[in-house]
Design a protein around this motif. Structure first.
Motif, PDB file in Angstrom:
ATOM      1  N   PRO A 113       0.816  -1.180   0.163  1.00  0.00           N
ATOM      2  CA  PRO A 113       0.140  -0.059   0.177  1.00  0.00           C
ATOM      3  C   PRO A 113       0.720   1.314   0.030  1.00  0.00           C
ATOM      4  O   PRO A 113       0.284   2.227  -0.581  1.00  0.00           O
ATOM      5  N   SER A 143       0.315   3.457  -4.366  1.00  0.00           N
ATOM      6  CA  SER A 143      -0.470   4.483  -3.767  1.00  0.00           C
ATOM      7  C   SER A 143      -0.658   5.641  -5.067  1.00  0.00           C
ATOM      8  O   SER A 143       0.164   5.434  -5.987  1.00  0.00           O
ATOM      9  N   ARG A 144      -1.712   6.217  -5.146  1.00  0.00           N
ATOM     10  CA  ARG A 144      -1.811   6.971  -6.294  1.00  0.00           C
ATOM     11  C   ARG A 144      -0.744   8.125  -6.428  1.00  0.00           C
ATOM     12  O   ARG A 144      -0.093   8.195  -7.443  1.00  0.00           O
ATOM     13  N   GLN A 198      -1.941   1.437 -14.201  1.00  0.00           N
ATOM     14  CA  GLN A 198      -2.570   2.185 -13.055  1.00  0.00           C
ATOM     15  C   GLN A 198      -2.307   3.802 -13.268  1.00  0.00           C
ATOM     16  O   GLN A 198      -3.243   4.651 -13.086  1.00  0.00           O
ATOM     17  N   SER A 226      -9.079   5.535 -11.514  1.00  0.00           N
ATOM     18  CA  SER A 226      -9.451   4.206 -10.724  1.00  0.00           C
ATOM     19  C   SER A 226      -8.551   4.112  -9.522  1.00  0.00           C
ATOM     20  O   SER A 226      -7.380   4.507  -9.606  1.00  0.00           O
ATOM     21  N   ARG A 227      -9.277   3.758  -8.361  1.00  0.00           N
ATOM     22  CA  ARG A 227      -8.210   3.591  -7.172  1.00  0.00           C
ATOM     23  C   ARG A 227      -7.390   2.100  -7.132  1.00  0.00           C
ATOM     24  O   ARG A 227      -7.790   1.304  -7.493  1.00  0.00           O
ATOM     25  N   PRO A 228      -6.148   2.477  -6.754  1.00  0.00           N
ATOM     26  CA  PRO A 228      -5.135   1.308  -6.836  1.00  0.00           C
ATOM     27  C   PRO A 228      -5.561   0.394  -6.207  1.00  0.00           C
ATOM     28  O   PRO A 228      -6.013   0.395  -5.128  1.00  0.00           O
ATOM     29  N   ASP A 229      -5.239  -1.014  -6.599  1.00  0.00           N
ATOM     30  CA  ASP A 229      -5.891  -2.161  -5.836  1.00  0.00           C
ATOM     31  C   ASP A 229      -4.909  -3.070  -5.561  1.00  0.00           C
ATOM     32  O   ASP A 229      -4.206  -3.823  -6.534  1.00  0.00           O
ATOM     33  N   PRO A 230      -3.993  -2.754  -4.821  1.00  0.00           N
ATOM     34  CA  PRO A 230      -2.710  -3.595  -4.431  1.00  0.00           C
ATOM     35  C   PRO A 230      -3.007  -5.110  -4.353  1.00  0.00           C
ATOM     36  O   PRO A 230      -2.201  -5.861  -5.100  1.00  0.00           O
ATOM     37  N   VAL A 231      -3.940  -5.686  -3.853  1.00  0.00           N
ATOM     38  CA  VAL A 231      -4.300  -7.010  -3.619  1.00  0.00           C
ATOM     39  C   VAL A 231      -4.496  -7.734  -4.898  1.00  0.00           C
ATOM     40  O   VAL A 231      -4.210  -8.634  -5.280  1.00  0.00           O
ATOM     41  N   GLY A 232      -5.339  -6.821  -5.878  1.00  0.00           N
ATOM     42  CA  GLY A 232      -5.834  -7.339  -7.026  1.00  0.00           C
ATOM     43  C   GLY A 232      -4.579  -7.456  -8.001  1.00  0.00           C
ATOM     44  O   GLY A 232      -4.466  -8.300  -8.707  1.00  0.00           O
TER      45      GLY A 232
END
Length: 214
Positions: A117, A121-122, A187, A193-199
């Motif tokens: 995270p 992050s953005r 990204q 779109s919000r960053p999706d670390p898990v995905g």
């Protein structure tokens, strides 16, 4: 307006009980970290290196003269920001590798570190995209990127080699590294779109798992 988290970092150092016994170093460290954070935030807002030292100083709540005192030129400040991101990346990966049990978990630790995270992050994504372009005209920035590429590939090969041998490990590591960079780039180019670390990590893990099959 001064970013609240940046202001808090300086306030903590200034109220540290060790302030009077070497505390000046703590205040200076907090101010340097605040300037780095302000630099990355400014780059994210503008989307390029067209940021000013005065603007960064205003975000950090200090004078432009003090920014120059700590970092030198604007180019020096950009390099310092890159180094800070690389240190954070190294810390995230090392922390996960230390906790990994078994070689397959070590592979996952490297991937997870890339999408931690604090990294994915953005603000960090925007900064890295700009720094990639910056490396086209800055020899030092290009050198730092080479260090990152080499570190990522070395970590992956080291974790993969006991599982599949060196030749396959090298091929999988190269492809996985390219995929990680590709996920970051996608990204960066879809900032709404919000960053999706898990995905993001799961996507790379799926590729690696398929490559590990006999």
């Amino acid at each position: 307006m001064i970013d609240s988290s940046i202001n808090a970092a300086i306030l903590v150092a200034m109220t540290d009980p060790d302030r009077h016994t070497g505390g000046r170093r703590s205040v200076e460290t907090a101010r340097r970290e605040a300037v780095i954070a302000a630099t990355i935030a400014a780059i994210d807002d503008v989307g390029s290196l067209d940021v000013t030292v005065a603007g960064i100083a205003a975000r950090a709540g200090i004078s432009p003269a003090l920014v120059h005192h700590y970092f030198g030129s604007k180019d020096d400040l950009m390099i310092a920001a890159m180094r800070s991101l690389l240190r954070n990346y190294r810390h995230e990966v090392a922390q996960r590798l230390a906790a990994a049990e078994g070689q397959r978990e070590r592979v996952s630790a490297v991937v997870a570190g890339c999408f931690a995270p604090s990294q994915f992050s953005r603000e960090s994504i925007s900064a890295w995209l700009v720094f990639y372009l910056y490396a086209r005209r800055s020899g030092e920035a290009a050198r730092l990127l080479r260090i990152y590429f080499r570190r990522l590939e070395t970590n992956l090969v080291s974790a993969l080699r006991p599982l599949v041998g060196l030749p396959r490990a090298a091929r999988i590591a190269a492809a996985a590294g390219a995929m990680i960079d590709g996920v970051w780039l996608r990204q960066a180019l879809t900032p709404l779109s919000r960053p999706d670390p898990v995905g993001a990590a799961a996507m790379v893990e799926h590729f690696i798992e398929a490559e590990l099959k006999p």
